[in-house]
Write a protein that holds these residues in place. Sequence first.
Motif, mmCIF file in Angstrom:
data_model
loop_
_atom_site.group_PDB
_atom_site.id
_atom_site.type_symbol
_atom_site.label_atom_id
_atom_site.label_comp_id
_atom_site.label_asym_id
_atom_site.label_seq_id
_atom_site.Cartn_x
_atom_site.Cartn_y
_atom_site.Cartn_z
ATOM 1 N N UNK A 141 39.364 91.306 49.116
ATOM 2 C CA UNK A 141 40.418 90.938 48.163
ATOM 3 C C UNK A 141 41.730 90.758 48.901
ATOM 4 N N UNK A 142 42.397 89.627 48.681
ATOM 5 C CA UNK A 142 43.657 89.335 49.378
ATOM 6 C C UNK A 142 44.650 88.748 48.386
ATOM 7 N N UNK A 143 45.764 89.431 48.232
ATOM 8 C CA UNK A 143 46.779 88.990 47.287
ATOM 9 C C UNK A 143 47.297 87.613 47.653
ATOM 10 N N UNK A 144 47.452 86.769 46.639
ATOM 11 C CA UNK A 144 47.946 85.395 46.759
ATOM 12 C C UNK A 144 46.966 84.462 47.456
ATOM 13 N N UNK B 50 29.439 88.550 48.858
ATOM 14 C CA UNK B 50 30.158 89.084 47.708
ATOM 15 C C UNK B 50 31.620 88.677 47.830
ATOM 16 N N UNK B 51 32.163 88.078 46.783
ATOM 17 C CA UNK B 51 33.549 87.641 46.776
ATOM 18 C C UNK B 51 34.378 88.550 45.870
ATOM 19 N N UNK C 182 38.058 85.186 57.539
ATOM 20 C CA UNK C 182 37.299 84.296 56.657
ATOM 21 C C UNK C 182 38.208 83.310 55.949
ATOM 22 N N UNK C 183 39.438 83.714 55.682
ATOM 23 C CA UNK C 183 40.358 82.804 54.995
ATOM 24 C C UNK C 183 40.871 81.716 55.930
ATOM 25 N N UNK C 184 41.276 82.105 57.129
ATOM 26 C CA UNK C 184 41.863 81.135 58.054
ATOM 27 C C UNK C 184 40.813 80.285 58.771
ATOM 28 N N UNK C 185 39.580 80.778 58.840
ATOM 29 C CA UNK C 185 38.494 80.020 59.457
ATOM 30 C C UNK C 185 37.274 80.064 58.541
ATOM 31 N N UNK C 186 37.392 79.453 57.345
ATOM 32 C CA UNK C 186 36.300 79.563 56.376
ATOM 33 C C UNK C 186 34.996 78.949 56.844
ATOM 34 N N UNK C 187 35.053 78.099 57.865
ATOM 35 C CA UNK C 187 33.826 77.518 58.381
ATOM 36 C C UNK C 187 32.823 78.552 58.846
ATOM 37 N N UNK D 290 41.871 75.633 56.823
ATOM 38 C CA UNK D 290 41.272 76.087 58.076
ATOM 39 C C UNK D 290 39.816 75.708 58.268
ATOM 40 N N UNK D 291 39.285 74.879 57.392
ATOM 41 C CA UNK D 291 37.839 74.628 57.382
ATOM 42 C C UNK D 291 37.320 74.109 58.711
ATOM 43 N N UNK D 292 38.034 73.200 59.341
ATOM 44 C CA UNK D 292 37.534 72.574 60.566
ATOM 45 C C UNK D 292 38.167 73.193 61.809
#
Length: 332
Positions: A13-16, A34-35, A233-238, A287-289
């Motif tokens: 869990x990450x605010x914003x 799990x999200x 995971x947020x900055x490099x979701x790939x 950040x996907x790629x």
Amino acid sequence: MAGYPQHAFAVAPMMDWTDSFCRRFHRRLTSRALLYTEMVTSAAIRFGDRPKLLGFSPDEQPVALQLGGSDPGELAEAAAIGEAFGYVEINLNCGCPSDRVQSGRFGACLMREPDLVADCVAAMKAAVSVPVTVKCRIGVDDQDPEQSLDVLADAVLQAGADALWVHARKAWLKGLSPKENRDIPPLDYDRVLRLKQRLPEVFIGINGGIATLDDAERLLAVGLDGVMLGRAAYHDPGLLASVDRRIYGVDQPDTDLFDAVDAMRPVIAEHLAAGGRLGQVTRHMLGLFHGRPGARAWRRILTEGGVKAGAGLEVLDAALAAVRRPERAAVA
């Protein structure tokens, strides 16, 4: 660990950040992880706009609701409402160190009040049938983590908590900002592992500083039950594209990143048709790629174009073209 699903991998869990659009995007990359929601306070649920605060799309499941609060009755009411909305787990935040959280007597400062946390867990457990879990630190300020983590863990488990997710750092409530609290206190994975060794039948998940799936696999290999990635995971979701295969052992190819983007098109189109802005969705996709040719252009086009009035899927198409162009050139 009976009664708690085997969530070996979770996005923190990450605010914003971990709003519904973020979760819908992450779900296009992994079907198993799990999200978590952003933290929602029990008072906000009691008095606020519940559909706006708690509403989510069925295609996000499995999704856990993280609550902030310290009033057992209010938390029980919020947990029951969350279960009615369809969340598969209710998590109590005992790890956030922000000033706003401290002033509300919840988050990491609750590490100092294990009996109160136990009362909160017991009330929540009595109100819902889904698992109730706790996310905590190993201690706060001058607490001895050898004692503080055990005391909190024993209290909440006796109260019925189904699992513990432990951020393997202390939180310093005075002197460090929330951002500094994510980096400066040293990581102590061994302390979390000792907790697991003492409580072999309890689901113990670990969080903090886990940057890659290699890191995640190493922590699972030494006996921990789950790993939770946040900023990585947020900055490099790939990296989520490999979770189902590498963490869950699913016999299937990794998710194609271009397919994941295409799968977001209906989500974006629906949002735009309802009057929303493109950037509200695509900000989670920047950040996907990461690390691939064209990644900088992808980010720039989405960042600059996503905030413009009337921006639509043509911006996404232009960003995709910027990534595909160098890949095609490399093949040629």
